[in-house]
Write a protein that holds these residues in place. Structure first.
Motif, PDB file in Angstrom:
ATOM      1  N   PHE A 118       0.804  -1.106  -0.091  1.00  0.00           N
ATOM      2  CA  PHE A 118       0.000  -0.218   0.042  1.00  0.00           C
ATOM      3  C   PHE A 118       0.798   1.339  -0.005  1.00  0.00           C
ATOM      4  O   PHE A 118       1.753   1.259   0.751  1.00  0.00           O
ATOM      5  N   GLU A 119       0.438   2.014  -0.964  1.00  0.00           N
ATOM      6  CA  GLU A 119       1.039   3.302  -0.990  1.00  0.00           C
ATOM      7  C   GLU A 119       0.567   4.394   0.140  1.00  0.00           C
ATOM      8  O   GLU A 119       1.438   5.197   0.750  1.00  0.00           O
ATOM      9  N   THR A 120      -0.443   4.160   0.438  1.00  0.00           N
ATOM     10  CA  THR A 120      -1.162   5.122   1.575  1.00  0.00           C
ATOM     11  C   THR A 120      -2.147   4.521   2.359  1.00  0.00           C
ATOM     12  O   THR A 120      -2.644   3.380   2.086  1.00  0.00           O
ATOM     13  N   ALA A 121      -2.342   4.850   3.449  1.00  0.00           N
ATOM     14  CA  ALA A 121      -3.403   4.454   4.449  1.00  0.00           C
ATOM     15  C   ALA A 121      -4.458   4.339   3.962  1.00  0.00           C
ATOM     16  O   ALA A 121      -5.383   3.521   4.051  1.00  0.00           O
ATOM     17  N   GLU A 122      -5.086   5.477   3.140  1.00  0.00           N
ATOM     18  CA  GLU A 122      -6.488   5.446   2.530  1.00  0.00           C
ATOM     19  C   GLU A 122      -6.723   4.169   1.652  1.00  0.00           C
ATOM     20  O   GLU A 122      -7.932   3.653   1.589  1.00  0.00           O
ATOM     21  N   GLN A 123      -5.580   3.761   0.871  1.00  0.00           N
ATOM     22  CA  GLN A 123      -5.819   2.786   0.070  1.00  0.00           C
ATOM     23  C   GLN A 123      -5.934   1.479   0.790  1.00  0.00           C
ATOM     24  O   GLN A 123      -6.883   0.553   0.412  1.00  0.00           O
ATOM     25  N   ALA A 124      -5.263   1.246   1.848  1.00  0.00           N
ATOM     26  CA  ALA A 124      -5.700  -0.042   2.731  1.00  0.00           C
ATOM     27  C   ALA A 124      -6.806   0.002   3.369  1.00  0.00           C
ATOM     28  O   ALA A 124      -7.451  -0.873   3.204  1.00  0.00           O
ATOM     29  N   ILE A 125      -7.264   0.993   3.832  1.00  0.00           N
ATOM     30  CA  ILE A 125      -8.652   1.336   4.583  1.00  0.00           C
ATOM     31  C   ILE A 125      -9.712   0.830   3.539  1.00  0.00           C
ATOM     32  O   ILE A 125     -10.685   0.277   3.874  1.00  0.00           O
ATOM     33  N   LYS A 126      -9.772   1.486   2.327  1.00  0.00           N
ATOM     34  CA  LYS A 126     -10.396   1.097   1.396  1.00  0.00           C
ATOM     35  C   LYS A 126     -10.615  -0.490   0.943  1.00  0.00           C
ATOM     36  O   LYS A 126     -11.505  -1.026   0.884  1.00  0.00           O
ATOM     37  N   VAL A 127      -9.611  -1.150   1.288  1.00  0.00           N
ATOM     38  CA  VAL A 127      -9.702  -2.389   0.829  1.00  0.00           C
ATOM     39  C   VAL A 127      -9.992  -3.153   1.902  1.00  0.00           C
ATOM     40  O   VAL A 127     -10.981  -4.098   1.885  1.00  0.00           O
ATOM     41  N   LEU A 128     -10.056  -2.982   3.268  1.00  0.00           N
ATOM     42  CA  LEU A 128     -10.509  -3.255   4.528  1.00  0.00           C
ATOM     43  C   LEU A 128     -11.976  -3.005   4.671  1.00  0.00           C
ATOM     44  O   LEU A 128     -12.711  -3.865   5.150  1.00  0.00           O
ATOM     45  N   GLN A 129     -12.487  -2.073   3.801  1.00  0.00           N
ATOM     46  CA  GLN A 129     -14.083  -1.875   3.679  1.00  0.00           C
ATOM     47  C   GLN A 129     -14.601  -2.564   3.029  1.00  0.00           C
ATOM     48  O   GLN A 129     -15.898  -2.605   2.614  1.00  0.00           O
ATOM     49  N   GLY A 130     -14.019  -3.548   2.270  1.00  0.00           N
ATOM     50  CA  GLY A 130     -14.615  -4.484   0.972  1.00  0.00           C
ATOM     51  C   GLY A 130     -14.571  -5.845   1.578  1.00  0.00           C
ATOM     52  O   GLY A 130     -14.688  -6.107   2.759  1.00  0.00           O
ATOM     53  N   LEU A 145     -14.430 -12.918  18.920  1.00  0.00           N
ATOM     54  CA  LEU A 145     -14.014 -11.241  18.894  1.00  0.00           C
ATOM     55  C   LEU A 145     -14.977 -10.586  17.649  1.00  0.00           C
ATOM     56  O   LEU A 145     -15.271 -11.166  16.661  1.00  0.00           O
ATOM     57  N   VAL A 146     -15.329  -9.309  18.102  1.00  0.00           N
ATOM     58  CA  VAL A 146     -16.309  -8.606  17.154  1.00  0.00           C
ATOM     59  C   VAL A 146     -15.348  -7.568  16.626  1.00  0.00           C
ATOM     60  O   VAL A 146     -14.537  -6.804  17.470  1.00  0.00           O
ATOM     61  N   THR A 147     -15.197  -7.222  15.289  1.00  0.00           N
ATOM     62  CA  THR A 147     -14.686  -6.234  14.569  1.00  0.00           C
ATOM     63  C   THR A 147     -15.514  -4.871  14.652  1.00  0.00           C
ATOM     64  O   THR A 147     -16.422  -4.900  13.894  1.00  0.00           O
ATOM     65  N   LEU A 148     -14.889  -3.943  15.479  1.00  0.00           N
ATOM     66  CA  LEU A 148     -15.827  -2.578  15.429  1.00  0.00           C
ATOM     67  C   LEU A 148     -15.461  -1.770  14.366  1.00  0.00           C
ATOM     68  O   LEU A 148     -16.334  -1.080  13.981  1.00  0.00           O
ATOM     69  N   ASP A 149     -13.993  -1.862  14.077  1.00  0.00           N
ATOM     70  CA  ASP A 149     -13.463  -0.976  12.943  1.00  0.00           C
ATOM     71  C   ASP A 149     -12.065  -1.234  12.735  1.00  0.00           C
ATOM     72  O   ASP A 149     -11.301  -1.793  13.455  1.00  0.00           O
ATOM     73  N   TRP A 150     -11.531  -0.559  11.726  1.00  0.00           N
ATOM     74  CA  TRP A 150     -10.193  -0.784  11.382  1.00  0.00           C
ATOM     75  C   TRP A 150      -9.508   0.595  11.439  1.00  0.00           C
ATOM     76  O   TRP A 150      -9.784   1.593  10.639  1.00  0.00           O
ATOM     77  N   TRP A 151      -8.708   0.910  12.459  1.00  0.00           N
ATOM     78  CA  TRP A 151      -7.968   2.161  12.637  1.00  0.00           C
ATOM     79  C   TRP A 151      -6.817   1.849  11.887  1.00  0.00           C
ATOM     80  O   TRP A 151      -6.167   0.885  11.385  1.00  0.00           O
ATOM     81  N   ASP A 152      -5.982   3.008  11.543  1.00  0.00           N
ATOM     82  CA  ASP A 152      -4.762   3.062  11.031  1.00  0.00           C
ATOM     83  C   ASP A 152      -3.296   3.205  11.991  1.00  0.00           C
ATOM     84  O   ASP A 152      -3.186   3.998  12.803  1.00  0.00           O
ATOM     85  N   ASN A 153      -2.535   2.093  11.640  1.00  0.00           N
ATOM     86  CA  ASN A 153      -1.405   2.082  12.613  1.00  0.00           C
ATOM     87  C   ASN A 153      -0.427   2.514  11.760  1.00  0.00           C
ATOM     88  O   ASN A 153       0.973   2.357  11.860  1.00  0.00           O
ATOM     89  N   ARG A 275      -8.213   7.920  11.856  1.00  0.00           N
ATOM     90  CA  ARG A 275      -7.280   7.870  10.840  1.00  0.00           C
ATOM     91  C   ARG A 275      -6.892   9.296  10.247  1.00  0.00           C
ATOM     92  O   ARG A 275      -5.996   9.398   9.752  1.00  0.00           O
ATOM     93  N   ASP A 276      -7.895  10.204  10.543  1.00  0.00           N
ATOM     94  CA  ASP A 276      -7.449  11.674  10.108  1.00  0.00           C
ATOM     95  C   ASP A 276      -6.360  12.139  10.920  1.00  0.00           C
ATOM     96  O   ASP A 276      -5.349  12.880  10.361  1.00  0.00           O
ATOM     97  N   LEU A 277      -6.458  11.872  12.109  1.00  0.00           N
ATOM     98  CA  LEU A 277      -5.280  12.534  13.275  1.00  0.00           C
ATOM     99  C   LEU A 277      -3.913  11.476  12.701  1.00  0.00           C
ATOM    100  O   LEU A 277      -2.882  12.163  12.945  1.00  0.00           O
ATOM    101  N   ALA A 330      -4.142  -8.394  -4.804  1.00  0.00           N
ATOM    102  CA  ALA A 330      -5.078  -8.113  -5.971  1.00  0.00           C
ATOM    103  C   ALA A 330      -5.819  -6.913  -5.722  1.00  0.00           C
ATOM    104  O   ALA A 330      -6.149  -6.019  -6.535  1.00  0.00           O
ATOM    105  N   ALA A 331      -6.638  -7.051  -4.423  1.00  0.00           N
ATOM    106  CA  ALA A 331      -7.451  -5.671  -4.062  1.00  0.00           C
ATOM    107  C   ALA A 331      -6.558  -4.496  -3.854  1.00  0.00           C
ATOM    108  O   ALA A 331      -7.022  -3.605  -4.264  1.00  0.00           O
ATOM    109  N   ALA A 332      -5.540  -4.724  -3.532  1.00  0.00           N
ATOM    110  CA  ALA A 332      -4.637  -3.613  -3.266  1.00  0.00           C
ATOM    111  C   ALA A 332      -4.248  -2.961  -4.719  1.00  0.00           C
ATOM    112  O   ALA A 332      -4.294  -1.766  -4.905  1.00  0.00           O
ATOM    113  N   LYS A 333      -4.056  -3.701  -5.597  1.00  0.00           N
ATOM    114  CA  LYS A 333      -3.849  -3.191  -7.044  1.00  0.00           C
ATOM    115  C   LYS A 333      -4.969  -2.642  -7.726  1.00  0.00           C
ATOM    116  O   LYS A 333      -4.990  -1.785  -8.639  1.00  0.00           O
ATOM    117  N   GLY A 334      -6.162  -3.127  -7.241  1.00  0.00           N
ATOM    118  CA  GLY A 334      -7.440  -2.745  -7.813  1.00  0.00           C
ATOM    119  C   GLY A 334      -7.902  -1.518  -7.221  1.00  0.00           C
ATOM    120  O   GLY A 334      -8.828  -0.832  -7.713  1.00  0.00           O
TER     121      GLY A 334
END
Length: 334
Positions: A118-130, A145-153, A275-277, A330-334
């Protein structure tokens, strides 16, 4: 006598009716009042810390005080790995954890950290939201375990105390601390470094005492934990991205009743803030580091680093969950 009996019966009935609202109110409050503990390992000022505190504030507001979140940061409840164990046993309710330790439970999640994926966190989060995120959520569900959200490390960079790293050859022979994450270990072993797995809370001392030469982390973590004080050379390798899975115990989920959706909504809102912070902090921290004459910032030959770590993808495609690894790539490239 008949009149007295009727009067007593009426008073008794009336007393029951008058008492009923109080009883119902008490039962409702007793059933709804829930206190949950959220544990994480980040230092004060870190985007993870700020977002965790905001989550607690949002939950209180959205549930009108019926649910209280007590936040314990800076590894006060133990390492990320220890908090995951506590989460599964019900001793801890929620954690903003780290991808490395989580991979001990869900090995596939480490594939999110494939080198230069991933070049950016935004790209990664987009993949995780799919579909990738849905598949991982199912795997978390299977272990309680319940996944509440994906934060950015964050996008991760290398720091060390020995030399300005600019090429893959500069990494050879360095002792690098990594989290307990098999992907990160594979990346640095491919680069010729030796690796040590040390808890994040012990990292500053380990660097200060020379137990290891360097480490890799997002700039926000390097800044908030003051690792730059003991690692003056920071190389902008951007070698991988990592998630911060925001997780809740299914046992805790069961206690929330009608307030569950409000808690989930608060998690998503806090996640957007985190993620914004994280993005803002990365930019601000880089500028501050460049202005600090005690720190040496180095750009690197990223193409050379990517070429030196191509074997890692091939190794991971051969794992039992190799199809999932290919799906992420593949998702990262798409």
């Amino acid at each position: 006598m008949t009149f007295l009996m009727k009067r007593r019966a009426f008073l008794a009935a009336g007393g029951s009716v008058l008492a009923a609202p109080a009883i119902l109110s008490f039962g409702r409050e007793a059933r709804a009042a829930v206190t949950l503990t959220l544990g994480h390992g980040a230092a004060p000022g870190n985007p993870r810390t700020v977002a965790a505190d905001k989550f607690a504030e949002l939950v209180k507001a959205k549930t009108e005080g019926r649910v209280t979140i007590n936040v314990a940061g800076s590894e006060t409840l133990g390492s990320d790995a220890a908090m995951l164990t506590s989460l599964r046993t019900g001793a801890l309710d929620i954690t903003a954890n780290s991808q490395g330790p989580v991979s001990a439970l869900i090995p596939e999640i480490a594939a999110l950290g494939l080198p230069f994926l991933f070049e950016t966190a935004e790209q990664a989060i987009k993949v995780l939201q799919g579909d990738v995120g849905k598949a991982l959520a199912e795997r978390f569900d299977a272990v309680g375990l319940v996944t509440l959200d994906w934060w950015d490390n964050g996008i991760r960079h290398l720091s060390n105390s020995k030399l300005a790293v600019k090429t893959p050859d500069d990494v050879k022979g360095l002792k690098i601390r990594t989290p307990a994450d098999p992907m990160t270990i594979d990346i640095f072993e491919a680069l010729g470094a030796s690796t040590e797995q040390i808890a994040f809370g012990e990292l500053y001392i380990a660097l200060q005492q020379g137990v290891v030469d360097g480490q890799e982390n997002p700039l926000a973590n390097i800044e908030s934990s003051k690792l730059y004080e003991v690692n003056k050379y920071i190389s902008l390798t951007a070698h991988k991205w990592e998630s911060t899975p925001f997780l809740m115990s299914k046992m805790s989920e069961a206690r929330l009743g009608d307030d569950l959706e409000a808690v989930k909504a608060a998690a998503l809102e806090a996640g957007t803030l985190q993620r914004d912070l994280s993005a803002q902090k990365a930019t601000e921290t880089l500028e501050a580091f460049k202005a600090n004459t005690a720190i040496e910032i180095s750009e690197v030959d990223r193409a050379a680093f990517a070429a030196a770590t191509t074997s890692v993808l091939e190794i991971w495609k051969q794992k039992p969950f190799g199809e999932f690894v290919a799906q992420i790539a593949a998702a990262a490239k798409g």
